[in-house]
Structures are given as C-alpha cells and as structure tokens.
Write a protein that holds these residues in place. Structure first.
Motif, PDB file in Angstrom:
ATOM      1  N   LYS A  38       0.948  -1.495  -0.003  1.00 31.20           N
ATOM      2  CA  LYS A  38      -0.038   0.192  -0.066  1.00 31.20           C
ATOM      3  C   LYS A  38       0.918   1.400  -0.052  1.00 31.20           C
ATOM      4  CE  LYS A  38      -4.016  -2.244   0.715  1.00 31.20           C
ATOM      5  NZ  LYS A  38      -4.843  -2.092   0.039  1.00 31.20           N
ATOM      6  N   MET A  39       2.249   1.091  -0.020  1.00 29.28           N
ATOM      7  CA  MET A  39       2.972   2.429   0.049  1.00 29.28           C
ATOM      8  C   MET A  39       2.846   3.318  -0.936  1.00 29.28           C
ATOM      9  SD  MET A  39       4.201   2.384   3.337  1.00 29.28           S
ATOM     10  CE  MET A  39       2.650   1.856   3.506  1.00 29.28           C
ATOM     11  N   ASP A  40       2.501   2.980  -2.241  1.00 26.11           N
ATOM     12  CA  ASP A  40       2.625   3.766  -3.118  1.00 26.11           C
ATOM     13  C   ASP A  40       1.027   4.927  -2.913  1.00 26.11           C
ATOM     14  OD1 ASP A  40       0.598   1.619  -3.819  1.00 26.11           O
ATOM     15  OD2 ASP A  40       0.783   2.035  -5.742  1.00 26.11           O
ATOM     16  N   GLN A  41       0.264   4.467  -1.885  1.00 29.00           N
ATOM     17  CA  GLN A  41      -0.717   5.315  -1.667  1.00 29.00           C
ATOM     18  C   GLN A  41      -0.463   5.846  -0.525  1.00 29.00           C
ATOM     19  OE1 GLN A  41      -3.660   2.051  -1.704  1.00 29.00           O
ATOM     20  NE2 GLN A  41      -2.939   1.198  -3.605  1.00 29.00           N
ATOM     21  N   VAL A  42       0.575   5.935   0.121  1.00 30.78           N
ATOM     22  CA  VAL A  42       0.890   6.776   1.587  1.00 30.78           C
ATOM     23  C   VAL A  42       1.836   7.787   1.235  1.00 30.78           C
ATOM     24  CG1 VAL A  42       1.661   6.308   3.778  1.00 30.78           C
ATOM     25  CG2 VAL A  42       0.409   4.594   2.920  1.00 30.78           C
ATOM     26  N   ILE A  43       1.450   8.913   1.787  1.00 30.90           N
ATOM     27  CA  ILE A  43       2.134  10.202   1.563  1.00 30.90           C
ATOM     28  C   ILE A  43       2.319  10.665   2.988  1.00 30.90           C
ATOM     29  CG2 ILE A  43       2.184  12.541   0.681  1.00 30.90           C
ATOM     30  CD1 ILE A  43       0.407  11.622  -1.552  1.00 30.90           C
ATOM     31  N   ALA A  44       3.638  11.072   3.446  1.00 32.03           N
ATOM     32  CA  ALA A  44       3.901  11.687   4.900  1.00 32.03           C
ATOM     33  C   ALA A  44       4.645  12.835   4.644  1.00 32.03           C
ATOM     34  CB  ALA A  44       4.943  10.459   5.301  1.00 32.03           C
ATOM     35  N   ALA A  45       4.368  13.885   5.415  1.00 33.86           N
ATOM     36  CA  ALA A  45       4.851  15.290   5.517  1.00 33.86           C
ATOM     37  C   ALA A  45       4.950  15.714   6.803  1.00 33.86           C
ATOM     38  CB  ALA A  45       3.971  16.167   4.546  1.00 33.86           C
ATOM     39  N   GLY A  46       6.224  16.168   7.091  1.00 33.69           N
ATOM     40  CA  GLY A  46       6.050  16.785   8.687  1.00 33.69           C
ATOM     41  C   GLY A  46       6.634  18.241   8.541  1.00 33.69           C
ATOM     42  N   LEU A  47       6.090  18.922   9.373  1.00 36.37           N
ATOM     43  CA  LEU A  47       6.484  20.369   9.665  1.00 36.37           C
ATOM     44  C   LEU A  47       7.892  20.385  10.406  1.00 36.37           C
ATOM     45  CD1 LEU A  47       6.113  23.556   9.925  1.00 36.37           C
ATOM     46  CD2 LEU A  47       4.976  22.971  11.965  1.00 36.37           C
ATOM     47  N   LYS A  48       8.956  20.649   9.770  1.00 37.70           N
ATOM     48  CA  LYS A  48      10.320  20.616  10.073  1.00 37.70           C
ATOM     49  C   LYS A  48      10.718  21.512  11.354  1.00 37.70           C
ATOM     50  CE  LYS A  48      11.934  18.557   5.833  1.00 37.70           C
ATOM     51  NZ  LYS A  48      10.451  18.822   5.333  1.00 37.70           N
ATOM     52  N   ASN A  49      11.355  21.416  12.420  1.00 40.02           N
ATOM     53  CA  ASN A  49      11.758  22.404  13.339  1.00 40.02           C
ATOM     54  C   ASN A  49      12.326  23.720  12.804  1.00 40.02           C
ATOM     55  OD1 ASN A  49      12.171  23.294  16.027  1.00 40.02           O
ATOM     56  ND2 ASN A  49      14.255  22.518  16.169  1.00 40.02           N
TER      57      ASN A  49
END
Length: 143
Positions: free
Chosen positions: A27-38
């Motif tokens: 399923k990883m092609d359907q998972v998007i991760a984004a983080g607000l960096k310090n």
C-alpha cells in the motif's frame, strides 16, 4: 484512488510511514507523509505539503492522520486540501499511532466515511495500555 496522508510535527510522519511499510508494503504507493520541520514556517510546510500531494487527481480521495488535533501540520494540510477541493469528502483523524495507520492503510479501500472511522479509532485506542511484566520473583510469591 484513496490515499493515506500522514502529517506531523518533525519526522514522525515519515518514520511512521517507514514502520507502516513493514506491515502494508503493498500500500506504500498510496501513502504520503509530510512533517513540519523544526524552524520551518507554516507557509513553507504548506508548500511542501502541496508538492507531496501534487500527484493526486480530481477523482482521488484522502484519509488524513495527524499527530495532534488542531496542530499546525493538520490545520495547514486541511487548508491546502480545501483549496484543492479535497476536504469535503476527506476522513481526518488525530492522535495517530502505528495501529491506527495499519488499520487505515488496510481498510481504506473497503470502508467509507463513518464506517472507516469506526474501524480505525478503536484500534488506535486499544493500543494505548500499560505493559506489565511479571518477574520470576513475583511468580514464586504466588506459590
């Protein structure tokens, strides 16, 4: 297609995606991760988030998991999704953990809306518990 969007402060979303791959690699092609960096501004995060989801089409829908309800990553992601017309049919949940992400990834194509929420939240809540270890000394006391 339905995408799972992980948003967080720092690298939590990216780390969770890495761990999620151990359980739902297909399923990883359907998972998007984004983080607000310090030190990153909310505007810069919005730009990064837009870039991360730039491959979504008009027919795609999203499930958003966030680390903190009301936090900047979630509110910014929701603003961007609203601009793109993706917010009305989005499922948005906060307090993400690995069991929640696994259930979301596995069930996202089988359940919609409230049914998905009712499948995901109990899994996330059930994962929160104390782990008690019984030592050999404690077992001997019972004899």
């Amino acid at each position: 297609m339905k995408y799972l969007l992980l948003v967080s402060h720092g690298g939590f979303a990216e780390g969770l995606k890495t761990s999620l791959a151990m359980f739902a690699e297909d399923k990883m092609d359907q998972v998007i991760a984004a983080g607000l960096k310090n030190g990153q501004t909310v505007d810069d995060f919005a730009k990064d988030f837009r870039q991360a989801i730039s491959g979504l089409t008009a027919d795609d829908s999203v499930i958003v998991l966030a680390d903190i309800v009301g936090g900047s990553p979630l509110t910014t992601a929701c603003s961007v999704l609203d601009e793109l017309g993706k917010l009305d049919d989005a499922v948005i949940l906060g307090g993400m953990n690995l069991p929640m992400a696994i259930t979301s990834a596995v069930m996202k194509d089988m359940l919609e809306g409230e049914a998905l929420v009712q499948a995901v939240l109990p899994e996330a809540q059930a994962a929160l518990q104390e782990f008690n270890i019984i030592s050999a000394d404690d077992e001997d006391d019972d004899i």
